[in-house]
Design a protein around this motif. Sequence first.
Motif, mmCIF file in Angstrom:
data_model
loop_
_atom_site.group_PDB
_atom_site.id
_atom_site.type_symbol
_atom_site.label_atom_id
_atom_site.label_comp_id
_atom_site.label_asym_id
_atom_site.label_seq_id
_atom_site.Cartn_x
_atom_site.Cartn_y
_atom_site.Cartn_z
ATOM 1 N N GLY A 68 4.162 8.187 11.672
ATOM 2 C CA GLY A 68 4.313 9.583 11.276
ATOM 3 C C GLY A 68 5.220 9.830 10.085
ATOM 4 O O GLY A 68 5.397 10.971 9.678
ATOM 5 N N VAL A 69 5.790 8.800 9.498
ATOM 6 C CA VAL A 69 6.676 8.977 8.347
ATOM 7 C C VAL A 69 5.835 9.216 7.094
ATOM 8 O O VAL A 69 4.831 8.552 6.867
ATOM 9 C CB VAL A 69 7.574 7.733 8.149
ATOM 10 C CG1 VAL A 69 8.330 7.801 6.834
ATOM 11 C CG2 VAL A 69 8.535 7.599 9.302
ATOM 12 N N VAL A 70 6.242 10.179 6.296
ATOM 13 C CA VAL A 70 5.570 10.474 5.036
ATOM 14 C C VAL A 70 6.592 10.298 3.924
ATOM 15 O O VAL A 70 7.727 10.752 4.043
ATOM 16 C CB VAL A 70 5.025 11.923 5.019
ATOM 17 C CG1 VAL A 70 4.403 12.247 3.670
ATOM 18 C CG2 VAL A 70 4.033 12.134 6.147
ATOM 19 N N ASN A 71 6.196 9.615 2.849
ATOM 20 C CA ASN A 71 7.093 9.515 1.702
ATOM 21 C C ASN A 71 6.282 9.539 0.419
ATOM 22 O O ASN A 71 5.062 9.460 0.444
ATOM 23 C CB ASN A 71 7.999 8.277 1.795
ATOM 24 C CG ASN A 71 7.253 6.979 1.592
ATOM 25 O OD1 ASN A 71 6.491 6.833 0.644
ATOM 26 N ND2 ASN A 71 7.468 6.025 2.478
ATOM 27 N N ASP A 72 6.968 9.638 -0.698
ATOM 28 C CA ASP A 72 6.289 9.683 -1.983
ATOM 29 C C ASP A 72 6.581 8.436 -2.809
ATOM 30 O O ASP A 72 6.548 8.455 -4.028
ATOM 31 C CB ASP A 72 6.670 10.950 -2.749
ATOM 32 C CG ASP A 72 8.176 11.054 -3.007
ATOM 33 O OD1 ASP A 72 8.936 10.159 -2.585
ATOM 34 O OD2 ASP A 72 8.587 12.040 -3.635
ATOM 35 N N TYR A 73 6.827 7.339 -2.126
ATOM 36 C CA TYR A 73 7.098 6.074 -2.801
ATOM 37 C C TYR A 73 5.869 5.635 -3.586
ATOM 38 O O TYR A 73 4.772 5.534 -3.038
ATOM 39 C CB TYR A 73 7.485 5.000 -1.775
ATOM 40 C CG TYR A 73 7.884 3.692 -2.389
ATOM 41 C CD1 TYR A 73 9.147 3.518 -2.918
ATOM 42 C CD2 TYR A 73 6.988 2.630 -2.442
ATOM 43 C CE1 TYR A 73 9.520 2.316 -3.491
ATOM 44 C CE2 TYR A 73 7.342 1.426 -3.006
ATOM 45 C CZ TYR A 73 8.609 1.274 -3.535
ATOM 46 O OH TYR A 73 8.973 0.094 -4.110
ATOM 47 N N ALA A 74 6.030 5.391 -4.853
ATOM 48 C CA ALA A 74 4.920 4.934 -5.693
ATOM 49 C C ALA A 74 4.783 3.425 -5.578
ATOM 50 O O ALA A 74 5.768 2.690 -5.697
ATOM 51 C CB ALA A 74 5.170 5.331 -7.141
ATOM 52 N N TRP A 75 3.584 2.970 -5.312
ATOM 53 C CA TRP A 75 3.324 1.535 -5.215
ATOM 54 C C TRP A 75 1.894 1.260 -5.644
ATOM 55 O O TRP A 75 1.092 2.161 -5.780
ATOM 56 C CB TRP A 75 3.583 1.001 -3.800
ATOM 57 C CG TRP A 75 2.623 1.524 -2.777
ATOM 58 C CD1 TRP A 75 2.684 2.721 -2.116
ATOM 59 C CD2 TRP A 75 1.445 0.871 -2.293
ATOM 60 N NE1 TRP A 75 1.629 2.849 -1.257
ATOM 61 C CE2 TRP A 75 0.841 1.731 -1.347
ATOM 62 C CE3 TRP A 75 0.820 -0.347 -2.564
ATOM 63 C CZ2 TRP A 75 -0.338 1.398 -0.684
ATOM 64 C CZ3 TRP A 75 -0.337 -0.675 -1.913
ATOM 65 C CH2 TRP A 75 -0.907 0.190 -0.982
ATOM 66 N N ALA A 76 1.591 0.007 -5.856
ATOM 67 C CA ALA A 76 0.230 -0.410 -6.201
ATOM 68 C C ALA A 76 -0.068 -1.697 -5.445
ATOM 69 O O ALA A 76 0.840 -2.374 -4.972
ATOM 70 C CB ALA A 76 0.131 -0.642 -7.701
ATOM 71 N N PHE A 77 -1.335 -2.030 -5.323
ATOM 72 C CA PHE A 77 -1.730 -3.199 -4.550
ATOM 73 C C PHE A 77 -1.062 -4.484 -5.046
ATOM 74 O O PHE A 77 -0.768 -5.361 -4.264
ATOM 75 C CB PHE A 77 -3.250 -3.374 -4.570
ATOM 76 C CG PHE A 77 -3.968 -2.426 -3.671
ATOM 77 C CD1 PHE A 77 -3.862 -2.544 -2.298
ATOM 78 C CD2 PHE A 77 -4.743 -1.415 -4.186
ATOM 79 C CE1 PHE A 77 -4.518 -1.676 -1.459
ATOM 80 C CE2 PHE A 77 -5.422 -0.536 -3.356
ATOM 81 C CZ PHE A 77 -5.304 -0.666 -1.981
ATOM 82 N N TRP A 78 -0.834 -4.595 -6.330
ATOM 83 C CA TRP A 78 -0.234 -5.833 -6.830
ATOM 84 C C TRP A 78 1.235 -5.973 -6.429
ATOM 85 O O TRP A 78 1.818 -7.020 -6.596
ATOM 86 C CB TRP A 78 -0.397 -5.961 -8.336
ATOM 87 C CG TRP A 78 0.116 -4.791 -9.120
ATOM 88 C CD1 TRP A 78 1.416 -4.546 -9.446
ATOM 89 C CD2 TRP A 78 -0.652 -3.737 -9.672
ATOM 90 N NE1 TRP A 78 1.513 -3.370 -10.163
ATOM 91 C CE2 TRP A 78 0.250 -2.845 -10.322
ATOM 92 C CE3 TRP A 78 -2.000 -3.428 -9.695
ATOM 93 C CZ2 TRP A 78 -0.164 -1.704 -10.977
ATOM 94 C CZ3 TRP A 78 -2.398 -2.283 -10.344
ATOM 95 C CH2 TRP A 78 -1.499 -1.438 -10.971
ATOM 96 N N ASP A 79 1.815 -4.920 -5.844
ATOM 97 C CA ASP A 79 3.167 -5.036 -5.310
ATOM 98 C C ASP A 79 3.211 -5.950 -4.100
ATOM 99 O O ASP A 79 4.273 -6.390 -3.683
ATOM 100 C CB ASP A 79 3.722 -3.662 -4.914
ATOM 101 C CG ASP A 79 4.009 -2.781 -6.119
ATOM 102 O OD1 ASP A 79 4.223 -3.326 -7.231
ATOM 103 O OD2 ASP A 79 4.012 -1.556 -5.968
ATOM 104 N N PHE A 80 2.048 -6.200 -3.499
ATOM 105 C CA PHE A 80 1.990 -7.032 -2.300
ATOM 106 C C PHE A 80 1.244 -8.283 -2.570
ATOM 107 O O PHE A 80 0.921 -9.084 -1.865
ATOM 108 C CB PHE A 80 1.350 -6.233 -1.147
ATOM 109 C CG PHE A 80 2.192 -5.047 -0.787
ATOM 110 C CD1 PHE A 80 3.230 -5.171 0.116
ATOM 111 C CD2 PHE A 80 1.985 -3.814 -1.384
ATOM 112 C CE1 PHE A 80 4.034 -4.097 0.430
ATOM 113 C CE2 PHE A 80 2.779 -2.734 -1.069
ATOM 114 C CZ PHE A 80 3.795 -2.880 -0.169
#
Length: 142
Positions: free
Chosen positions: A130-142
């Motif tokens: 249920g946590v919502v955040n606006d952290y920007a990420w992209a698939f290549w981060d993983f």
Amino acid sequence: RATQSVVWDRAHARRPAGGRTDGVWRGWPVTQDGGSAEEPWPDVEKDHAAMITTVQDDGIGQILDLLDQTGLSNNTIVFFASDNGAHNEGGHSYLFFNSSGPFRGFKRSLYEGGIRTPSMVRWPNVVPAGVVNDYAWAFWDF
């Protein structure tokens, strides 16, 4: 209904989804029995809503249930995301359901509506539900 989707998917796993038949593009096989059939929407939008309910909501639920049943949930990170923004193809209008939200553009455009997508992560005991955040990420981060 969801079981039928998984059965269909497994039976056709080596075939491309959709294709041309009699000159007409045939996409993912869905029915409008997920609640959209009675809506006063154009058929293409009913189909779009049914696809989201049947393929995405129900299908992801089956995957998460299977992880729970096999005891793999606590050791598995599940990412659900899109590779692009809302599409505007096959007669569907990205404007109909406000699919791009406040952003301009859609799939294949370089505006935010074409490249920004919502995502969800399930990682029990690490990411609280249920946590919502606006952290920007992209698939290549993983």
